[in-house]
Design an enzyme around this catalytic site. Structure first.
Site, short mmCIF file in Angstrom:
data_model
loop_
_atom_site.label_atom_id
_atom_site.label_comp_id
_atom_site.label_asym_id
_atom_site.label_seq_id
_atom_site.Cartn_x
_atom_site.Cartn_y
_atom_site.Cartn_z
CD GLU A 111 -4.63 7.30 10.19
OE1 GLU A 111 -4.17 8.36 10.62
OE2 GLU A 111 -4.28 6.18 10.61
CG ASN A 119 -5.04 3.09 8.87
OD1 ASN A 119 -5.14 2.13 8.11
ND2 ASN A 119 -4.62 4.27 8.47
CE1 TYR A 123 0.18 2.17 13.77
CE2 TYR A 123 -1.77 3.34 13.00
CZ TYR A 123 -0.52 2.81 12.76
OH TYR A 123 0.03 2.90 11.52
CG HIS A 161 -0.68 8.90 3.84
ND1 HIS A 161 -0.87 7.55 4.01
CD2 HIS A 161 -0.34 9.37 5.06
CE1 HIS A 161 -0.64 7.21 5.26
NE2 HIS A 161 -0.32 8.31 5.93
NE ARG A 180 -2.10 2.73 2.94
CZ ARG A 180 -2.32 3.40 4.06
NH1 ARG A 180 -2.72 2.77 5.15
NH2 ARG A 180 -2.12 4.69 4.11
CD GLU A 206 -1.41 3.70 8.46
OE1 GLU A 206 -1.18 4.07 9.63
OE2 GLU A 206 -1.51 4.50 7.51
C1 FCB Z 1 -1.04 6.79 11.05
C2 FCB Z 1 -0.62 7.40 9.73
C3 FCB Z 1 0.73 6.93 9.24
C4 FCB Z 1 1.72 6.80 10.38
C5 FCB Z 1 1.13 5.98 11.50
C6 FCB Z 1 2.07 5.75 12.65
O1 FCB Z 1 -1.93 7.64 11.68
O2 FCB Z 1 -1.57 7.10 8.73
O3 FCB Z 1 1.16 7.82 8.26
O4 FCB Z 1 2.13 8.04 10.79
O5 FCB Z 1 -0.04 6.59 11.98
#
Ligand code: FCB
Length: 470
Positions: free
Chosen positions: A193, A319, A321, A148, A104, A378
């Site tokens: 995002e 995405n 985290y 992006h 990607r 992500e």
């Molecule tokens: C996300 C972003 C990516 C990177 C990660 C850690 O929010 O899409 O570009 O910075 O976090």
């Protein structure tokens, strides 16, 4: 007190967080995924390409923002980054060596159309041509992301994403890229995002273009949703069999405590941020609870919202985290503290590690919106990695982070989530926005002085996971 309607994503966030079993063995994990599962890597143009003023590339809002004193840690910029523009063949070979099925990448709008409208910059487009060819030769499926966050500066000078004209500009840009790459690229992503671009860039001011005005941020969000729909239609008209998606960042939003105030705050935040994009994309218009919160906080003053068109998504990109705990400071909307719970396991970003949240978010998205497909676009972690004297990078914590999240994804898959792919963030250590080069997310270590790439232990682990999935 009045309890908000317990609908939307936040209604499933009460199950409690249990860490998925720590199963590091990639073969055992791989057995939980179907043949053809798309293991890949994610990256973005400004964070890795460099070559900021080469071959006719124009400045983007990130080039401008990076020059604002104090905006980026240590005054760093993406001028050189990982020099991927010149080293993409080496980087593609690294992915191929690990057996990656998909990659990607993002297209830099200001590289292919420096003015944001009109003239095409042929050498810029030719770069993506070469990249796509190299990927296909290596057996790696390209997934092209159109945005992006690096808007051409010329468009920002005319109001940027807050100006409704951006919708047509974005559809034109999507058409020019799709006309060039569409004979070889079928997987497309319109935005990465959109909430981060709208809110961090236009309300919080910590990302480009660095504005601090909520009504502007909500206009940006609205135009992003419209631009998504327009670009998706444009690509479909040009590319037979195109698959259109968008990446939404949904973390595990949860009340910091069981108090009514915290529960209400978490539900409002989830609605005002995550559902703000997801509800319109799935044809429901803006969510009532989010509207109530934004309105109460004065964010909608002077903003006229009408229902944005539905997203018509072939797949939803997620995405993921961390866990975001929400604590109400008062009963006012947006008077909230959002972050990790003290004492929890955190990455170098101070993000709370919450693998079970990934399972819960996947299941919540599936229950609430029934997307045709979900791709994790992500997931990854930053740690202060060093190359040891023997040349190895022993990033055990990243291996554990990835293994637990992959296990959580497997749980969601088994429970019915239509998950078809997983992209780790990221292939290379890179420019982490306002934190500059101080946070390393790569499975490949980059020495920024020499551009030397070194595979970390996590890369070897991921390679074994991919090899074991058949
Ligand atoms: C996300 C972003 C990516 C990177 C990660 C850690 O929010 O899409 O570009 O910075 O976090």
């Amino acid at each position: 007190m009045v309890r908000p309607r317990r609908s939307g994503l936040s209604s499933v966030y009460d199950r409690g967080v249990t860490n998925a079993d720590l199963e590091l063995d990639p073969t055992t994990l791989a057995a939980r995924f179907p043949a053809g599962f798309a293991w890949g890597f994610a990256a973005s143009a400004y964070q890795i390409e460099g070559a900021a003023a080469e071959d006719g590339r124009g400045p983007s809002v990130w080039d401008t923002f990076a020059r604002v004193p104090g905006a980026i840690a240590d005054g760093q910029t993406g001028d050189v980054a990982c020099d991927h523009y010149h080293r993409f063949r080496e980087d593609v070979a690294l992915m191929a060596g690990l057996g990656a099925k998909a990659y990607r990448f993002s297209v830099s709008w200001s590289r292919v159309q420096p003015g944001g409208a009109g003239a095409v910059n042929e050498p810029g487009l030719a770069f993506y041509d070469r990249l796509v060819d190299a990927l296909l030769e290596a057996g790696i499926q390209p997934l092209a992301n159109l945005f992006h966050w690096d808007l051409p500066q010329t468009l920002q000078d005319r109001g940027g994403f807050a100006h409704p004209q951006v919708v047509d500009r974005f559809a034109d840009y999507a058409s020019l890229v799709a006309s060039r790459l569409g004979d070889r690229v079928s997987d497309w992503m319109t935005f990465n995002e959109p909430a981060v671009y709208a809110f961090l860039g236009h309300a919080d001011g910590i990302h480009a273009p660095g504005l601090r005005d909520w009504p502007t941020a909500l206009r940006v969000a609205d135009n992003e949703l419209r631009a998504h729909a327009a670009a998706g239609a444009a690509i479909r008209s040009l590319v037979t069999g195109a698959r259109i998606g968008i990446s939404i960042d949904v973390n595990h939003v949860a009340p910091a405590t069981g108090s009514d105030a915290d529960r209400r705050a978490a539900a409002q935040w989830s609605s005002a941020r995550d559902a703000w994009f997801l509800d319109p994309l799935f044809g429901r218009g803006y969510p009532a609870l989010g509207l109530e919160a934004h309105r109460a906080a004065g964010h909608l003053e002077g903003v006229e919202l009408s229902e944005p068109p539905a997203g018509n998504l072939d797949y939803l990109g997620l995405n993921y985290y961390r866990r975001d705990a929400v604590r109400a400071r008062s009963d006012r909307a947006f008077d909230w503290e959002i972050g990790p719970r003290p004492g929890t396991e955190q990455t170098q970003m101070d993000w709370e590690v919450a693998p079970a949240g990934l399972r819960d978010v996947l299941l919540a998205l599936n229950a609430e919106y029934a997307p045709r497909e979900i791709v994790i676009t992500e997931n990854g972690a930053a740690y202060p990695d060093v190359v040891d004297p023997d040349g190895r990078v022993r990033d055990d914590r990243r291996v554990a982070y990835l293994a637990r999240h992959v296990a959580a994804a497997a749980e969601a898959l088994a429970a019915g989530a239509p998950l078809t792919g997983y992209h780790v963030w990221s292939l290379l250590d890179n420019f982490e926005w306002s934190l500059g080069y101080s946070r390393r997310f790569g499975l490949v270590h980059v020495d920024f002085a020499t551009q030397r790439r070194t595979l970390k232990d996590s890369a070897a682990w991921y390679g074994r996971l991919i090899a074991a999935t058949r």
